[in-house]
Write an enzyme that holds these catalytic residues in place. Sequence first.
Site, PDB file in Angstrom:
ATOM      1  N   ASP A  96      -0.055   4.259   0.509  1.00 42.91           N
ATOM      2  CA  ASP A  96      -0.660   5.344   1.280  1.00 42.91           C
ATOM      3  C   ASP A  96      -0.114   5.445   2.701  1.00 42.91           C
ATOM      4  OD1 ASP A  96      -2.273   6.570  -0.441  1.00 42.91           O
ATOM      5  OD2 ASP A  96      -4.175   5.824   0.335  1.00 42.91           O
ATOM      6  N   ASP A 116       0.868  -1.175   0.000  1.00 42.64           N
ATOM      7  CA  ASP A 116       0.000   0.000   0.000  1.00 42.64           C
ATOM      8  C   ASP A 116       0.902   1.221   0.000  1.00 42.64           C
ATOM      9  OD1 ASP A 116      -1.858   2.129   0.582  1.00 42.64           O
ATOM     10  OD2 ASP A 116      -3.226   0.591   1.318  1.00 42.64           O
ATOM     11  N   CYS A 149     -22.615  22.684 -20.456  1.00 48.82           N
ATOM     12  CA  CYS A 149     -23.340  23.965 -20.525  1.00 48.82           C
ATOM     13  C   CYS A 149     -24.278  24.121 -19.325  1.00 48.82           C
ATOM     14  CB  CYS A 149     -24.107  24.094 -21.841  1.00 48.82           C
ATOM     15  SG  CYS A 149     -25.324  22.811 -22.063  1.00 48.82           S
ATOM     16  N   ASN A 193      -9.025   7.749   8.525  1.00 50.41           N
ATOM     17  CA  ASN A 193      -8.853   6.293   8.446  1.00 50.41           C
ATOM     18  C   ASN A 193      -9.169   5.611   9.778  1.00 50.41           C
ATOM     19  OD1 ASN A 193      -5.765   6.683   6.548  1.00 50.41           O
ATOM     20  ND2 ASN A 193      -7.863   6.670   5.822  1.00 50.41           N
ATOM     21  N   GLU A 207      -4.203   8.646   7.630  1.00 47.13           N
ATOM     22  CA  GLU A 207      -4.814   9.947   7.908  1.00 47.13           C
ATOM     23  C   GLU A 207      -5.854   9.775   9.017  1.00 47.13           C
ATOM     24  OE1 GLU A 207      -6.704  10.971   4.275  1.00 47.13           O
ATOM     25  OE2 GLU A 207      -4.839  11.013   3.133  1.00 47.13           O
ATOM     26  N   ASP A 252      -9.378   0.619  -3.715  1.00 47.42           N
ATOM     27  CA  ASP A 252     -10.482   1.577  -3.684  1.00 47.42           C
ATOM     28  C   ASP A 252     -10.712   2.224  -5.043  1.00 47.42           C
ATOM     29  OD1 ASP A 252      -8.260   3.135  -3.945  1.00 47.42           O
ATOM     30  OD2 ASP A 252      -8.624   4.392  -2.190  1.00 47.42           O
ATOM     31  N   ASN A 253     -10.140   1.644  -6.112  1.00 51.76           N
ATOM     32  CA  ASN A 253     -10.409   2.235  -7.429  1.00 51.76           C
ATOM     33  C   ASN A 253     -10.429   1.153  -8.499  1.00 51.76           C
ATOM     34  OD1 ASN A 253      -7.643   2.341  -9.071  1.00 51.76           O
ATOM     35  ND2 ASN A 253      -7.214   2.677  -6.903  1.00 51.76           N
ATOM     36  N   VAL A 292       1.015  -1.488  -7.191  1.00 51.75           N
ATOM     37  CA  VAL A 292       1.030  -2.375  -8.353  1.00 51.75           C
ATOM     38  C   VAL A 292       0.698  -1.544  -9.585  1.00 51.75           C
ATOM     39  CG1 VAL A 292       0.456  -4.484  -7.111  1.00 51.75           C
ATOM     40  CG2 VAL A 292      -1.374  -2.993  -7.876  1.00 51.75           C
ATOM     41  N   ARG A 346     -12.370   3.382  10.777  1.00 51.08           N
ATOM     42  CA  ARG A 346     -12.765   2.054  10.296  1.00 51.08           C
ATOM     43  C   ARG A 346     -11.565   1.176   9.946  1.00 51.08           C
ATOM     44  NH1 ARG A 346     -12.409   5.666   6.780  1.00 51.08           N
ATOM     45  NH2 ARG A 346     -11.759   5.261   4.650  1.00 51.08           N
TER      46      ARG A 346
END
Length: 1010
Positions: free
Chosen positions: A467, A465, A595, A473, A470, A539-540, A515, A476
């Site tokens: 990251d 990871d 627009c 976080n 923070e 998460d993506n 990765v 949870r």
Amino acid sequence: MTGTSNLGSNMDVDEAAIDEGLYSRQLYVLGHEAMKRMAVSNVLIVGLQGLGAEIAKNIALAGVKSVTIFDPEPVTVQDLSSQFFLRQEDLGKSRAEATLPRLAELNAYVPVRNLGGTPGQEVSVELIQGFQVVVLCGVSYARQLEINEWTHQNDVHFIAAETRGLFGSVFNDFGDKFTCVDPTGEQPLSGMIVSVAKDNEGLVTCLDETRHGLEDGDFVTFTEVQGMTELNGCEPRKVTVKGPYTFSIGNTANFGDYKAGGIFTQVKMPKIIEFKPLKESLQAPEFFITDFAKFDRPATLHAGFQALGEYISQHKRLPRARNSEDAAAVVSLAKKLNPDVDEKVITELAYQATGDLSPMVAVLGGFVAQEVLKACSAKFHPMVQHMYFDSLESLPSILPSETDCQPQGSRYDGQIAVFGKTFQKKIANHRQFLVGSGAIGCEMLKNWSMLGLGTGPQGIIHVTDLDTIEKSNLNRQFLFRPKDLGKFKAEVAAAAVAEMNSDLEGKILAKQEPVGPTTEGIYDADFFGGIDGVTNALDNVKARLYMDQRCVFYKKPLLESGTLGTKGNIQVVIPNLTESYASSQDPPEKETPSCTIKNFPNAINHTIEWSRTQFDNLFVKPAQAVNAYLSEPNYLESTLKYSGQQKEQIEQIVSYLVTNKPLTFEECIIWARLQFERDYNNDIRQLLFSLPKDALTSSGQPFWSGPKRAPDALTFDSSDPVHLSYIIAAANLHAFNYGLRGETDPAAFRKVADSVIVPEFTPKSGVKVQINDNDPVPQNEDANGDDLAAHLPSPSSLAGYRLTSVEFEKDDDTNHHIDFITAASNLRAMNYSINIADRHTTKQIAGKIIPAIATTTSLVTGLVCLELYKIIDGKNKLEDYKNGFINLALPFFGFSEPIGAAKNKYGETEWTLWDRFEFKNDPSLEEIVSWFSSNHQLDITMVSQGVSMLWSSFIGKKKSEERLPMRFSKLVEFVSKKPIPPHVKHLVVEVMVSDQDGEDVEVPFIVVQI
């Protein structure tokens, strides 16, 4: 007490008491009202083995008023099977006493208390007074009945739960009349209407762009209706759906005539739910179905769990693991309760009664914790009333013997009782790669540490990871504590679970390299050769698709999961068997036309999107452009020439570097005041000059109607908090660009802003407005930027000077980013008479925050680990595996077999996405072409690798003669003009082929080993 007593008597909780930094992601699931109700709830949890600890962990993270625990029994080594708060050195201490310090450090806002007691002491009615919710874990039926009788009479919410091996049971009783204020948790629907019939049916027709999405029985109210004004703010009216764009609301005959406009908004109506006490419910149960493929299972398990309870009270012990004599006794007790029970299922329940599995604890613990939060907050629909869950499919295909399941006096005894010690060795020698160490990653590692995954001589866990941790976080991602802020997630998580189970020391390798294509030298063929499977905790979608592609290439099983608020899903990808993650994808999100954002917003998310763009246009891009001009040679000539907006960009650089460059913070306030005037007054007046409020379309209809709301210009008023907050945030961000020190005292801003002399504005004629996205974007007539460029100082005269561009960060409440976006969005909403949004809502939309709550994460991770058992066992049939979808708000569980890999064909050969052609020893292209021709009678017409087309049948004779004999690696280097990196040992190649009739044929990809 009244029937709706669960709503809490003291609702006067201070709004500011909720720490939005900590609870940010969860607040988007539950909302402030529910969180405030939770903050006045005291919860008691009885029984602190794995299940009790999991429930306590999830509700402490969620933020109730207090958690009290009761379990005076001494810690045994078997408790370590699933109780992640206990350690080897806690053996002999009382479970509650040993658990308390680790539970208490999860959330500083939630005090944790121990009720005390002595070993052998059971919970009693005297002990449970003063709590709003009582949860009993693994307590005898006799004691449950006694406690429940008191809680039902006294309006205390009651939950009883237990897990036995791969089986689990939950019972809810929230009283005679429980009020659920929001049964689904979905956002209320709303939409624009174009007509309301004046008759006894009251047919409402919506704008034909979007379906209303309402269902029969929903309630709606209205705003902004012209003519039939009686509907505005009316009492909620019941809906009967007539079609996707129409619904009726009952009699409107006595109302005024409908003229135009109007917005309907769904109103969430409270639902009263009646619960029966346990005594009645045991006789006439209402089941919540968790798996529709096991429709008759709940009735069997209802009798089975009672029979098990009866067996324990008769024999003063649990049935022995896989002992047929004990199992037969439980079956005969169950048959007395229900002669139609499934004997095989009851036998397994008795066999596994001493089993204690971390994944089952996670599933039931996540589920029960959410039920506790429902009891406290009245948000989401509670489970009515009995839930039975099992995962018998997770048993190994070769079932263990009684001898194999005997306790070893080890921390894995709870698992050995179900799977046997032979399978325990398989678990220990398994090698997994965990991608991501956020919420799901933390839960996954906790479960793996309880399973003993990777603890054997051959076993290993890799976790990556990039990251760092923070504050948001901590709510949870339960392996992290405030002291870990700023550290790498993977490292902290790995250390935390090795501390939970010392067998993992030296067995978890933490990495920071993400990765992706750039790290294929690290995660190479040798790396994938050394693992048995991959678990995604991402998460993506982009990273998920990449890992999916790598798992297909290296033929590794992949466990995929995700959560969104109370919703969660799991998908199993098995080589040569199932489709992969990429085989099916969600439809793309609907985008708002530009627009609409630019000139015709009609909803708050339009103004938030506009203000997010404004943020970039004012504080990010200009500073980047100035720095590029100062640092890149010939920036104006080369870069801007082709941007199509040369004049605007040069104007911007001149403004930020010369004409409006501030030297003091006061000048930043003046700049912000003038920017306010431009965006919220001048531009609106210009738009209304070009398209007056009475303008008509070519068909003679009013232009400003339907979704187009006519705006009004704002006049600056420093006493309006929204106006002033815009000036404060904008001035501070502008100052940040120039490295000037900011200020937050409102009086200073008010004084300067009020003294600014604002230039007179006169709207211009002939300014075109883009009305549809298909219309051409109006161009600036005078596109010559050369005169302006003459005003710019040469970069050499400002050597070393740079502006600081702002980097958007949503979770820092002191940096003015969300403050600016909220103020800018709300001012624009005021222009267009749209209801403004608070900072919290704006932050979610602008920051694209995914709502998250610990309960869903826990449950989903448990389901993933139940599938992991099957992967370790090497199961190879589709029906052995389960994809799952859950929604804890409803609640709903849905399971299905994974979809098989789609079959394609060339000639008589069937193939799937898992197949490929492999060529060794770096052959020439010619060899590959002739191999296809002689072995499959297929002609290659085109060959490509990555983004390079290496050869095709139409490239000409000279190129063909040059390329066909080349070794494949040389050909790739020759065409791409780049050397192949040293770590690359193979190339993935796509080919187009045709058969003997000249028809195109689809074939698998090619792998060339070099």
